[in-house]
Design a protein around this motif. Structure first.
Motif, PDB file in Angstrom:
ATOM      1  N   THR A  20       9.662  52.851  18.292  1.00  0.00           N
ATOM      2  CA  THR A  20       8.714  52.035  19.044  1.00  0.00           C
ATOM      3  C   THR A  20       9.421  50.752  19.470  1.00  0.00           C
ATOM      4  OG1 THR A  20       7.920  51.019  16.992  1.00  0.00           O
ATOM      5  CG2 THR A  20       6.721  52.943  17.812  1.00  0.00           C
ATOM      6  N   HIS A  26      10.182  46.984  19.930  1.00  0.00           N
ATOM      7  CA  HIS A  26       9.887  45.774  19.154  1.00  0.00           C
ATOM      8  C   HIS A  26       9.551  44.635  20.114  1.00  0.00           C
ATOM      9  CE1 HIS A  26      10.271  42.845  15.837  1.00  0.00           C
ATOM     10  NE2 HIS A  26      10.783  42.057  16.778  1.00  0.00           N
ATOM     11  N   GLU A  72      12.026  50.814  14.857  1.00  0.00           N
ATOM     12  CA  GLU A  72      11.831  50.061  16.085  1.00  0.00           C
ATOM     13  C   GLU A  72      13.163  49.941  16.824  1.00  0.00           C
ATOM     14  OE1 GLU A  72       8.275  46.966  14.828  1.00  0.00           O
ATOM     15  OE2 GLU A  72      10.358  46.394  14.408  1.00  0.00           O
ATOM     16  N   SER A 124      17.478  48.597  13.385  1.00  0.00           N
ATOM     17  CA  SER A 124      17.102  49.778  14.149  1.00  0.00           C
ATOM     18  C   SER A 124      18.157  50.869  14.036  1.00  0.00           C
ATOM     19  CB  SER A 124      16.904  49.404  15.613  1.00  0.00           C
ATOM     20  OG  SER A 124      16.735  50.553  16.407  1.00  0.00           O
TER      21      SER A 124
END
Length: 489
Positions: free
Chosen positions: A34, A36, A52, A353
């Motif tokens: 997803t 950030h 993220e 990440s």
């Protein structure tokens, strides 16, 4: 391969393949993230979690930064082991991908060539073994590491402490590192002692004086400095009269770039199949202990930085490390392990990440397809390696002392002191034990056996007051999926 990933991804106590993993909008197998915030700059005090990512241009930029961070050690290792550096960098990308898939993207980490095997490779080659024998021995180590990871996953992290308490782990790591001292003293340093001295001083200053990201790539900067220095000395002073890979001193260039001009820009690295010899395997097996200690420390460090307990993923991480090393050595590459340099980059950027690590893996694969790049790496002068390895080998050995300090090992206790002292002297001094006309134990292998068996045998007979020791790790039952603490807490 799917069965291996299933076994590594199962939770402690779970039968592999007994259920299907679903994570909705999260990572799945570690390839979905997803965004950030706005994808540009994390808010003050915020961190970019493993599931993220930032915008893709920033993510690929971070991936390139991770590749640069691991350059120094990841290229020095295969050169010192006598393996193809192009294949090493390519397989580091493959190994990182295997690790991310196995851990389902929950443990951000980059896997590169392990320095722990340099002494093993030197010992095997000194006894007549070639690259195939080296990779065969290391393949077995990867298999044992994989099984150890499954055992930790099944029974919890305390199994590590029961078999290898901190006094044992620290002693083995120490003897592995210090066993390398003769390699530097007899092979690399004599090739160009003044270049070695200057490179050692420059690298030491870089490690101590630089800050942030640049301190993480101090080894790489030392290599670049030595490379340029050797070229300048060749232009100013001409050839040097010294040993160049052999016992006799000859006139030679410090930096020989003849192979670089002949190398292609695009091509596959040199693959070869492993060969298995029991004597070489026995020499290599003690490194399993060092790799378990490395993985345990790195998983702990990443868990603390991300604010999530990763003890429950320790077994998976160890097994993934083993599987990646098996895959790499099966085609002639070096073994792989998690890299502290890249963990340092995460700490500096606060970006955890796993998308950045996928980007780094892709960059590594591309570099592996450039033989000319590998030829530049292979041309690193021996004097430069002498200056680098003086620091690098010593650092490996002193990591053993750090394990003792972190676990508060009491060396005044004879139960700790006696097996550690005996094993280290045997490992560092190259003491050997002749079993038969065709088989003998010595150095790292014999030292490790003495430390492990000596500790457990003495413990069996020791009085109760000598046996009190704090555990190295938690039980490994903490759940990863707990919500992390709020930023700044």
């Amino acid at each position: 391969m799917a069965l291996i990933f299933s076994a590594m991804s199962a939770e402690p106590g779970e039968v592999p393949g007994s259920r299907t993993y679903t994570q909705g909008a999260t990572m799945g197998l570690g390839v979905r993230w997803t965004l950030h915030g706005d994808g540009k700059t994390p808010a003050p005090g915020a961190v970019v979690r493993p599931d993220e990512r930032l915008s893709w241009p920033r993510t690929f930029g971070l991936g390139a930064q991770h590749v640069v961070a691991m350059f120094g050690a990841s290229f020095v290792s295969p050169v010192l082991m006598g393996l193809d550096p192009n294949l090493a960098i390519m397989m580091s990308g493959v190994a990182t991908a295997i690790f991310l898939l196995a851990t389902r993207g929950q443990v951000p980490s980059y896997l590169g060539c392990s320095l722990s095997f340099v002494g093993v490779a030197a010992t095997i080659r000194a006894s007549g073994g070639d690259s195939a024998v080296v990779t065969g021995a290391v393949f077995v180590v990867g298999a044992v590491l994989f099984l150890a990871g499954l055992a930790v996953q099944r029974f919890g992290a305390r199994i590590i402490h029961a078999a290898m308490p901190p006094v044992v782990t620290g002693a083995v790591v120490m003897l592995i590192g210090f066993n390398l001292a003769p390699v530097t003293a007899s092979t690399y340093w004599p090739q160009d002692q003044w270049t070695a001295l200057l490179v050692m001083l420059f690298t030491g200053l870089a490690v101590v004086c630089l800050r942030g990201f640049f301190s993480r790539i101090a080894i790489f900067l030392g290599l670049v400095f030595g490379y340029v220095l050797s070229w300048v000395l060749d232009r100013v002073l001409g050839k040097i009269h010294s040993p160049a890979g052999g016992a006799e001193a000859v006139d030679h260039w410090r930096l020989d770039l003849s192979a670089v001009g002949k190398a292609d820009w695009v091509g596959l690295p040199s693959f070869h199949a492993p060969s298995f010899q029991w004597s070489a395997i026995l020499v290599a097996l003690p490194v399993v202990i060092a790799l378990i200690a490395e993985n345990a420390g790195h998983v702990k460090a990443v868990g603390e930085m991300t604010g999530r307990s990763l003890d429950g993923k320790l077994g998976t991480a160890i097994a993934a490390d083993g599987a990646a090393s098996m895959f790499s050595t099966a085609v002639g590459g070096p073994p792989n392990t998690t890299y502290s340099e890249n963990i340092g980059v995460m700490a500096a950027t606060r970006v955890y990440s796993t998308a950045a690590y996928w980007a780094a893996a892709c960059f590594a694969l591309l570099f592996g397809l450039c033989p000319k790049f590998g030829a530049v790496v292979a041309a690193i002068p021996g004097g430069v390696l002498g200056g680098i390895t003086v620091i690098l080998y010593g650092m490996i050995g002193l990591l053993g002392a750090q394990i003792w300090l972190n676990a508060k090992v009491d060396l005044r206790n004879p139960l700790n002191l006696v097996p550690a002292a005996a094993g280290i002297i045997i490992g560092v001094g190259g003491v050997s034990l002749k079993i038969s006309d065709n088989f003998e134990l010595g150095g790292i292998a014999l030292g490790t056996i003495v430390v492990i068996t000596g500790y457990h045998v003495l413990r069996a007979f020791a009085p109760a007051h000598l046996k009190t020791q704090e555990p190295l790790l938690d039980s490994g039952t903490s759940a990863y999926d707990k919500e992390p603490p709020a930023a700044g807490s």
